[in-house]
Structures are given as structure tokens and as C-alpha cells.
Design a protein around this motif. Structure first.
Motif, PDB file in Angstrom:
ATOM      1  N   GLY A  34       0.701  -1.150  -0.191  1.00 42.90           N
ATOM      2  CA  GLY A  34      -0.384   0.267  -0.105  1.00 42.90           C
ATOM      3  C   GLY A  34       0.661   1.866   0.019  1.00 42.90           C
ATOM      4  N   GLY A  35       0.235   2.417   1.068  1.00 40.11           N
ATOM      5  CA  GLY A  35       1.309   3.705   1.066  1.00 40.11           C
ATOM      6  C   GLY A  35       2.595   3.679   1.500  1.00 40.11           C
ATOM      7  N   GLY A  36       2.924   2.678   1.995  1.00 32.59           N
ATOM      8  CA  GLY A  36       3.995   2.431   2.410  1.00 32.59           C
ATOM      9  C   GLY A  36       4.763   2.718   3.653  1.00 32.59           C
ATOM     10  N   SER A  37       3.696   3.302   5.002  1.00 34.19           N
ATOM     11  CA  SER A  37       4.999   4.348   5.628  1.00 34.19           C
ATOM     12  C   SER A  37       5.458   3.800   6.241  1.00 34.19           C
ATOM     13  CB  SER A  37       3.398   5.399   6.362  1.00 34.19           C
ATOM     14  OG  SER A  37       2.182   4.074   7.330  1.00 34.19           O
TER      15      SER A  37
ATOM     16  N   LEU B  77       9.948  -3.155  -3.104  1.00 32.38           N
ATOM     17  CA  LEU B  77       8.937  -4.772  -4.090  1.00 32.38           C
ATOM     18  C   LEU B  77       7.376  -4.349  -3.823  1.00 32.38           C
ATOM     19  CD1 LEU B  77      10.102  -7.999  -5.391  1.00 32.38           C
ATOM     20  CD2 LEU B  77       7.888  -7.263  -4.419  1.00 32.38           C
ATOM     21  N   SER B  78       6.746  -4.115  -4.622  1.00 36.92           N
ATOM     22  CA  SER B  78       4.792  -4.981  -3.943  1.00 36.92           C
ATOM     23  C   SER B  78       4.263  -5.543  -5.175  1.00 36.92           C
ATOM     24  CB  SER B  78       4.912  -3.431  -4.247  1.00 36.92           C
ATOM     25  OG  SER B  78       3.431  -3.469  -3.640  1.00 36.92           O
TER      26      SER B  78
ATOM     27  N   ALA C 165       0.294   0.878  -5.550  1.00 36.67           N
ATOM     28  CA  ALA C 165       0.505   1.150  -4.177  1.00 36.67           C
ATOM     29  C   ALA C 165       1.779   2.416  -4.005  1.00 36.67           C
ATOM     30  CB  ALA C 165       1.881  -0.220  -4.076  1.00 36.67           C
ATOM     31  N   GLY C 166       0.693   2.983  -2.973  1.00 37.55           N
ATOM     32  CA  GLY C 166       1.591   4.850  -2.884  1.00 37.55           C
ATOM     33  C   GLY C 166       2.837   4.836  -2.413  1.00 37.55           C
ATOM     34  N   GLY C 167       3.718   3.298  -2.156  1.00 46.42           N
ATOM     35  CA  GLY C 167       4.775   3.493  -1.216  1.00 46.42           C
ATOM     36  C   GLY C 167       6.011   3.213  -2.552  1.00 46.42           C
ATOM     37  N   ILE C 168       5.929   2.999  -4.086  1.00 43.81           N
ATOM     38  CA  ILE C 168       6.392   2.405  -5.064  1.00 43.81           C
ATOM     39  C   ILE C 168       6.681   3.603  -5.813  1.00 43.81           C
ATOM     40  CG2 ILE C 168       6.369   1.197  -7.801  1.00 43.81           C
ATOM     41  CD1 ILE C 168       7.069  -0.887  -6.080  1.00 43.81           C
ATOM     42  N   ALA C 169       5.387   4.522  -5.712  1.00 43.22           N
ATOM     43  CA  ALA C 169       5.479   5.590  -6.886  1.00 43.22           C
ATOM     44  C   ALA C 169       6.549   6.580  -5.834  1.00 43.22           C
ATOM     45  CB  ALA C 169       4.014   6.189  -6.589  1.00 43.22           C
TER      46      ALA C 169
ATOM     47  N   ARG D 242      10.521   5.774  -6.459  1.00 37.15           N
ATOM     48  CA  ARG D 242      10.487   5.711  -7.231  1.00 37.15           C
ATOM     49  C   ARG D 242      10.992   6.808  -7.189  1.00 37.15           C
ATOM     50  NH1 ARG D 242       6.340   2.764 -10.944  1.00 37.15           N
ATOM     51  NH2 ARG D 242       7.573   0.492 -10.970  1.00 37.15           N
ATOM     52  N   ALA D 243      10.176   8.063  -6.723  1.00 36.52           N
ATOM     53  CA  ALA D 243      10.810   9.516  -7.152  1.00 36.52           C
ATOM     54  C   ALA D 243      11.649  10.266  -6.386  1.00 36.52           C
ATOM     55  CB  ALA D 243       8.980  10.382  -6.035  1.00 36.52           C
ATOM     56  N   ARG D 244      12.276   9.173  -5.401  1.00 40.33           N
ATOM     57  CA  ARG D 244      13.731   8.830  -4.126  1.00 40.33           C
ATOM     58  C   ARG D 244      14.898   8.151  -5.184  1.00 40.33           C
ATOM     59  NH1 ARG D 244       9.488  10.767  -2.353  1.00 40.33           N
ATOM     60  NH2 ARG D 244       9.364  12.249  -0.505  1.00 40.33           N
ATOM     61  N   GLY D 245      14.835   7.676  -5.859  1.00 40.44           N
ATOM     62  CA  GLY D 245      16.018   6.661  -6.470  1.00 40.44           C
ATOM     63  C   GLY D 245      16.114   5.176  -6.411  1.00 40.44           C
ATOM     64  N   ILE D 246      15.329   4.867  -5.762  1.00 37.88           N
ATOM     65  CA  ILE D 246      15.047   3.104  -5.171  1.00 37.88           C
ATOM     66  C   ILE D 246      14.629   3.201  -5.922  1.00 37.88           C
ATOM     67  CG2 ILE D 246      14.490   2.150  -2.999  1.00 37.88           C
ATOM     68  CD1 ILE D 246      13.664   4.956  -1.038  1.00 37.88           C
ATOM     69  N   ALA D 247      15.619   1.849  -6.542  1.00 38.76           N
ATOM     70  CA  ALA D 247      14.778   0.629  -7.171  1.00 38.76           C
ATOM     71  C   ALA D 247      13.501   0.061  -7.093  1.00 38.76           C
ATOM     72  CB  ALA D 247      15.786  -0.289  -7.656  1.00 38.76           C
ATOM     73  N   THR D 248      12.577  -0.155  -7.994  1.00 42.25           N
ATOM     74  CA  THR D 248      11.278  -0.608  -7.395  1.00 42.25           C
ATOM     75  C   THR D 248      11.435  -1.938  -8.369  1.00 42.25           C
ATOM     76  OG1 THR D 248      10.083   1.105  -9.132  1.00 42.25           O
ATOM     77  CG2 THR D 248       9.750   1.435  -6.314  1.00 42.25           C
ATOM     78  N   GLU D 249      10.380  -2.429  -8.247  1.00 45.73           N
ATOM     79  CA  GLU D 249       9.604  -3.974  -8.313  1.00 45.73           C
ATOM     80  C   GLU D 249       8.622  -4.280  -8.372  1.00 45.73           C
ATOM     81  OE1 GLU D 249      11.608  -5.974 -11.050  1.00 45.73           O
ATOM     82  OE2 GLU D 249      13.336  -5.333 -10.474  1.00 45.73           O
TER      83      GLU D 249
END
Length: 197
Positions: A11-14, A35-36, A41-45, A48-55
Motif C-alpha cells: 500500500g502507501g508504505g508509511s 517491491l510490491s 501502491a503509493g509506496g512504489i511511487a 521511485r521518486a527518490r531514486g530507489i529501485a522498485t519491482e
């Protein structure tokens, strides 16, 4: 040696945000992957906005094939050199086939004072049982649901007028304090439980 951390969320990833922000300072670990199972999921966005790799590994195409879903996760994270997995609101139960190879290197935060109230609806269950205290627990992940050695707990008073939502909000505040502290200690090799008042 800096430990590379993968954070799993749905989800949001707080809690993920609290972990990442803590790792910005002098820390024995750093966020290598978020990873989500949910592309929206808000946490993915946020990651990504902070340059962390996502899957993103969507569980739905796998249907009841949990092993296939987990095999895809394992394949995706294999290239990142992950040392520790943090589950942070990842709303899929992982089987022993995935957990066992990571045992001792995977941790989770759960919104109850384990071993009480494993599973879902923890706050409603605590209120219904007349508990005077609730809270959250960081623990090592084992194949048994919400089990494993406790790394830390934080307590919250249950108020007479509490609803599950009000209690959840206060517990979440403590999660954002406890989880970063527990990860920092765990990444440094410290596994003795930490108890916050």
C-alpha cells in the motif's frame, strides 16, 4: 559492511518511508529495493521518486499458485544482492518455500503485542477482548504466521472510547518509531529484544 535491504509493501508504505528516512543517516544498512504486489501502491511511487529501485510482482496472474508467485519474487530480487528483507505492510502470506532460505534475514512489523492477535483485525480484537494495552511487534519471519523471535515491541494504552481506527492510528505512530530502531540494531547484528515504554 553496509547491508542491502529490500522492503516489501502492498500500500502507501508509511513504514517503508520511516525505514528509508532512517537509513539516510549513519546506518549499517541502505535501501536497495522496494517491491510490491500492487503496481498502484503509493509506496512504489514514493520510492521511485527518490531514486530507489522498485519491482512489482502482481500476485493475481498466479491465481492459487503461490509457489509461482514467490518464484517470480525470488527471481526479481536475485540481482540486487539483498542481505535483509523487511516486510512493511506486504499483504501476502509467504510460504515456507520462500521464507526458509531467508530465515534470520527477514523481519516484519505486526500491529499487536505478539504472541497475541496474530493475523488480521488486531485492533478490533484487542478492544473486544478488553485489553488495556495494545501495540506493535517487530519480529524475525519464520514459516509460521506472525511468529519468530521478537526483536522489539512498543506499547499503546487502549482508551475507553477507542475505536479500531483510533487505536490503529496511535499504534502506527509507534510502528514508525520502533521499526527503524529495530532494523538499525538487526542490521548491526543485535537481536536482543528492544522494548519501548
Amino acid at each position: 559492511m553496509t547491508r542491502r535491504v529490500a522492503i516489501f509493501l502492498s500500500g502507501g508504505g508509511s513504514n517503508m518511508r520511516a525505514l528509508v528516512e532512517d537509513m539516510a543517516d549513519d546506518h549499517p544498512a541502505r535501501p536497495a529495493l522496494v517491491l510490491s504486489n500492487n503496481a498502484d501502491a503509493g509506496g512504489i511511487a514514493w520510492a521511485r521518486a527518490r531514486g530507489i529501485a522498485t519491482e512489482v510482482v502482481d500476485h493475481r496472474p498466479h491465481g492459487a499458485d503461490r509457489a509461482g508467485f514467490e518464484a517470480e519474487i525470488a527471481a526479481r530480487i536475485a540481482t540486487y544482492g539483498i542481505d535483509i528483507i523487511c516486510l512493511a505492510g506486504f499483504m501476502r502470506v509467504l510460504t515456507a518455500g520462500f521464507v526458509t532460505p531467508w530465515q534470520g534475514r527477514m523481519i516484519n512489523i505486526h500491529p499487536s503485542l505478539l504472541p497475541k492477535y496474530r493475523g488480521l483485525n488486531t485492533h478490533a480484537r484487542a478492544i473486544a477482548a478488553g485489553e488495556r494495552e495494545a501495540g506493535c511487534t517487530v519480529h524475525e519471519v519464520t514459516p509460521a504466521l506472525d511468529d519468530g523471535p521478537i526483536l522489539g515491541q512498543a506499547r499503546v494504552v487502549v482508551r475507553p472510547d477507542d475505536t479500531p481506527e483510533r487505536l490503529a492510528a496511535r499504534v502506527l505512530e509507534q510502528e514508525h518509531i520502533l521499526y527503524p530502531m529495530a532494523l538499525r540494531r538487526f542490521a548491526a547484528g543485535e537481536t536482543a529484544p528492544l522494548y519501548l515504554p
